[in-house]
Design a protein around this motif. Structure first.
Motif, PDB file in Angstrom:
ATOM      1  N   ASP A  96       0.726  -1.224  -0.085  1.00  0.00           N
ATOM      2  CA  ASP A  96      -0.184   0.044  -0.501  1.00  0.00           C
ATOM      3  C   ASP A  96       1.381   1.539  -0.082  1.00  0.00           C
ATOM      4  O   ASP A  96       0.727   1.739  -0.751  1.00  0.00           O
ATOM      5  CB  ASP A  96      -1.087  -0.052   1.179  1.00  0.00           C
ATOM      6  CG  ASP A  96      -1.934   1.318   1.467  1.00  0.00           C
ATOM      7  OD1 ASP A  96      -2.421   1.400   0.469  1.00  0.00           O
ATOM      8  OD2 ASP A  96      -2.013   2.045   1.763  1.00  0.00           O
ATOM      9  N   ASN A  97       2.418   1.737   0.922  1.00  0.00           N
ATOM     10  CA  ASN A  97       2.702   2.099   0.992  1.00  0.00           C
ATOM     11  C   ASN A  97       3.661   2.526  -0.554  1.00  0.00           C
ATOM     12  O   ASN A  97       3.661   3.684  -1.393  1.00  0.00           O
ATOM     13  CB  ASN A  97       3.943   1.994   2.042  1.00  0.00           C
ATOM     14  CG  ASN A  97       4.786   3.509   1.898  1.00  0.00           C
ATOM     15  OD1 ASN A  97       4.817   4.473   2.084  1.00  0.00           O
ATOM     16  ND2 ASN A  97       5.940   3.024   2.164  1.00  0.00           N
ATOM     17  N   LYS A  98       3.719   1.472  -1.469  1.00  0.00           N
ATOM     18  CA  LYS A  98       5.009   1.797  -2.376  1.00  0.00           C
ATOM     19  C   LYS A  98       3.530   2.092  -3.362  1.00  0.00           C
ATOM     20  O   LYS A  98       4.245   2.643  -4.073  1.00  0.00           O
ATOM     21  CB  LYS A  98       5.341   0.645  -2.716  1.00  0.00           C
ATOM     22  CG  LYS A  98       6.099   0.269  -1.840  1.00  0.00           C
ATOM     23  CD  LYS A  98       7.295  -1.087  -2.103  1.00  0.00           C
ATOM     24  CE  LYS A  98       7.951  -1.535  -1.315  1.00  0.00           C
ATOM     25  NZ  LYS A  98       9.223  -3.010  -1.572  1.00  0.00           N
ATOM     26  N   VAL A  99       2.488   1.913  -3.888  1.00  0.00           N
ATOM     27  CA  VAL A  99       1.380   1.916  -4.618  1.00  0.00           C
ATOM     28  C   VAL A  99       1.652   3.640  -4.299  1.00  0.00           C
ATOM     29  O   VAL A  99       1.393   4.207  -5.409  1.00  0.00           O
ATOM     30  CB  VAL A  99      -0.126   1.414  -4.638  1.00  0.00           C
ATOM     31  CG1 VAL A  99      -1.227   1.742  -5.530  1.00  0.00           C
ATOM     32  CG2 VAL A  99       0.130  -0.192  -4.627  1.00  0.00           C
ATOM     33  N   LYS A 100       1.147   4.593  -3.153  1.00  0.00           N
ATOM     34  CA  LYS A 100       1.231   5.947  -2.761  1.00  0.00           C
ATOM     35  C   LYS A 100       2.396   6.278  -3.073  1.00  0.00           C
ATOM     36  O   LYS A 100       2.182   7.577  -3.766  1.00  0.00           O
ATOM     37  CB  LYS A 100       0.882   5.770  -1.391  1.00  0.00           C
ATOM     38  CG  LYS A 100      -0.237   5.478  -0.864  1.00  0.00           C
ATOM     39  CD  LYS A 100      -0.455   5.700   0.355  1.00  0.00           C
ATOM     40  CE  LYS A 100      -1.692   5.425   1.117  1.00  0.00           C
ATOM     41  NZ  LYS A 100      -2.399   5.199   2.563  1.00  0.00           N
ATOM     42  N   GLN A 101       3.808   5.670  -3.245  1.00  0.00           N
ATOM     43  CA  GLN A 101       4.454   5.978  -3.828  1.00  0.00           C
ATOM     44  C   GLN A 101       4.657   6.307  -5.672  1.00  0.00           C
ATOM     45  O   GLN A 101       5.780   7.568  -5.885  1.00  0.00           O
ATOM     46  CB  GLN A 101       5.962   5.284  -2.958  1.00  0.00           C
ATOM     47  CG  GLN A 101       6.343   5.271  -1.704  1.00  0.00           C
ATOM     48  CD  GLN A 101       6.971   5.005  -1.115  1.00  0.00           C
ATOM     49  OE1 GLN A 101       7.832   3.831  -1.593  1.00  0.00           O
ATOM     50  NE2 GLN A 101       7.120   4.536  -0.252  1.00  0.00           N
ATOM     51  N   ALA A 102       4.405   5.989  -6.084  1.00  0.00           N
ATOM     52  CA  ALA A 102       4.235   5.114  -7.462  1.00  0.00           C
ATOM     53  C   ALA A 102       3.251   6.274  -7.880  1.00  0.00           C
ATOM     54  O   ALA A 102       3.936   6.817  -8.685  1.00  0.00           O
ATOM     55  CB  ALA A 102       3.978   3.750  -7.846  1.00  0.00           C
ATOM     56  N   LYS A 103       2.076   6.966  -7.158  1.00  0.00           N
ATOM     57  CA  LYS A 103       0.953   7.818  -7.608  1.00  0.00           C
ATOM     58  C   LYS A 103       2.038   8.891  -7.411  1.00  0.00           C
ATOM     59  O   LYS A 103       1.648   9.915  -8.118  1.00  0.00           O
ATOM     60  CB  LYS A 103       0.044   7.380  -6.962  1.00  0.00           C
ATOM     61  CG  LYS A 103      -1.220   6.098  -6.884  1.00  0.00           C
ATOM     62  CD  LYS A 103      -2.225   6.320  -6.472  1.00  0.00           C
ATOM     63  CE  LYS A 103      -3.220   5.013  -6.571  1.00  0.00           C
ATOM     64  NZ  LYS A 103      -4.276   5.419  -5.298  1.00  0.00           N
ATOM     65  N   ASP A 104       2.485   8.720  -6.589  1.00  0.00           N
ATOM     66  CA  ASP A 104       3.512  10.552  -6.713  1.00  0.00           C
ATOM     67  C   ASP A 104       4.224  10.242  -7.683  1.00  0.00           C
ATOM     68  O   ASP A 104       4.389  11.904  -8.133  1.00  0.00           O
ATOM     69  CB  ASP A 104       4.237  10.745  -5.495  1.00  0.00           C
ATOM     70  CG  ASP A 104       2.889  10.405  -3.336  1.00  0.00           C
ATOM     71  OD1 ASP A 104       2.201  10.906  -4.182  1.00  0.00           O
ATOM     72  OD2 ASP A 104       3.587  10.813  -2.784  1.00  0.00           O
ATOM     73  N   LEU A 105       4.894   9.570  -7.472  1.00  0.00           N
ATOM     74  CA  LEU A 105       6.263   8.882  -9.496  1.00  0.00           C
ATOM     75  C   LEU A 105       5.739   9.519 -10.086  1.00  0.00           C
ATOM     76  O   LEU A 105       5.569  10.856 -10.984  1.00  0.00           O
ATOM     77  CB  LEU A 105       6.853   8.122  -8.879  1.00  0.00           C
ATOM     78  CG  LEU A 105       7.781   7.652  -7.888  1.00  0.00           C
ATOM     79  CD1 LEU A 105       8.351   6.870  -8.326  1.00  0.00           C
ATOM     80  CD2 LEU A 105       8.872   8.678  -7.848  1.00  0.00           C
ATOM     81  N   GLN A 106       4.684   9.223 -10.118  1.00  0.00           N
ATOM     82  CA  GLN A 106       3.309   9.329 -11.276  1.00  0.00           C
ATOM     83  C   GLN A 106       2.336  11.112 -11.744  1.00  0.00           C
ATOM     84  O   GLN A 106       2.462  11.401 -12.831  1.00  0.00           O
ATOM     85  CB  GLN A 106       2.334   8.627 -11.571  1.00  0.00           C
ATOM     86  CG  GLN A 106       1.515   8.207 -13.441  1.00  0.00           C
ATOM     87  CD  GLN A 106       0.044   7.234 -13.254  1.00  0.00           C
ATOM     88  OE1 GLN A 106      -0.196   7.910 -11.850  1.00  0.00           O
ATOM     89  NE2 GLN A 106      -0.345   7.222 -13.782  1.00  0.00           N
TER      90      GLN A 106
END
Length: 213
Positions: free
Chosen positions: A139-149
């Protein structure tokens, strides 16, 4: 006494290995061959610790053969990955303009870190706790991925989604193993459905973010 302390020693070793793997990644990015070779040398003893401690831990949990097997699988992954990490790093250093070589290097470093973390989780946690730990990490990494996107940091986004995919693969394996072990038919069905939903969610994430796996 040594066997009892093995999980905590393994945890400390994993922290060192992951730190050294990150340093190797940075040194390859900088093109620093001498520093990268030292990183490779520093990774080797931590890999040996992982193999020795993981093997000892697996032998000391005879009452949970599925968990012991997960530990052994991660040990084998780490053993097989060490030469691949070194080879990929050297290839990337020798071919600094080769994007494919650089990507292969980052993939192997990511695989090694994931295998290390997976071994620690399997050694320290029962399946339910491991599933919860993995879910929080994903879940934390998905949030990080969205920030990178949102920041349009495409190379970093690609690496993050690949990292998520490794965690999802491990999560599905843990859930399926636990499903086979449990005698509760409702829990078994819920675990199997959760595994399917997670795999589907990963595919949707990859598609939505335009990442090439």
């Amino acid at each position: 006494m040594i066997a009892a302390a093995a999980p905590e020693i393994l945890k400390e070793s994993a922290q060192k290995l992951i730190r050294k793997a990150n340093e190797l990644d940075k040194d390859v990015d900088r093109g620093d061959k001498n520093a990268a070779e030292q990183d490779i040398k520093d990774i080797a003893p931590e890999v040996e610790k992982h193999i020795d401690l993981g093997s000892a831990i697996a032998k000391n949990i005879p009452d949970d053969p599925d968990r012991a097997e997960r530990v052994r699988e991660h040990v084998n992954d780490i053993r097989n990955l060490e030469p691949k990490v070194a080879e990929a790093a050297r290839r990337a250093l020798a071919n600094p303009s080769d994007a494919k070589a650089k990507e292969e290097h980052k993939d192997r470093v990511g695989d090694l870190k994931a295998a290390s973390q997976g071994l620690v989780n399997a050694a320290l946690m029962n399946p339910e706790d491991e599933l919860l730990e993995n879910a929080a990490r994903i879940d934390n990494k998905v949030k990080q991925a969205k920030d990178l996107q949102d920041a349009k940091k495409i190379p970093e986004l690609n690496e993050k989604v690949k990292d998520i995919a490794r965690d999802v693969k491990n999560q599905v394996k843990v859930a399926n193993n636990y499903a086979r072990k449990t005698r509760d038919p409702r829990k078994r069905q819920n675990l199997l459905q959760a595994s399917k939903d997670l795999a589907d969610a990963l595919n949707e994430l990859v598609g939505a973010m335009g990442v090439v796996m």
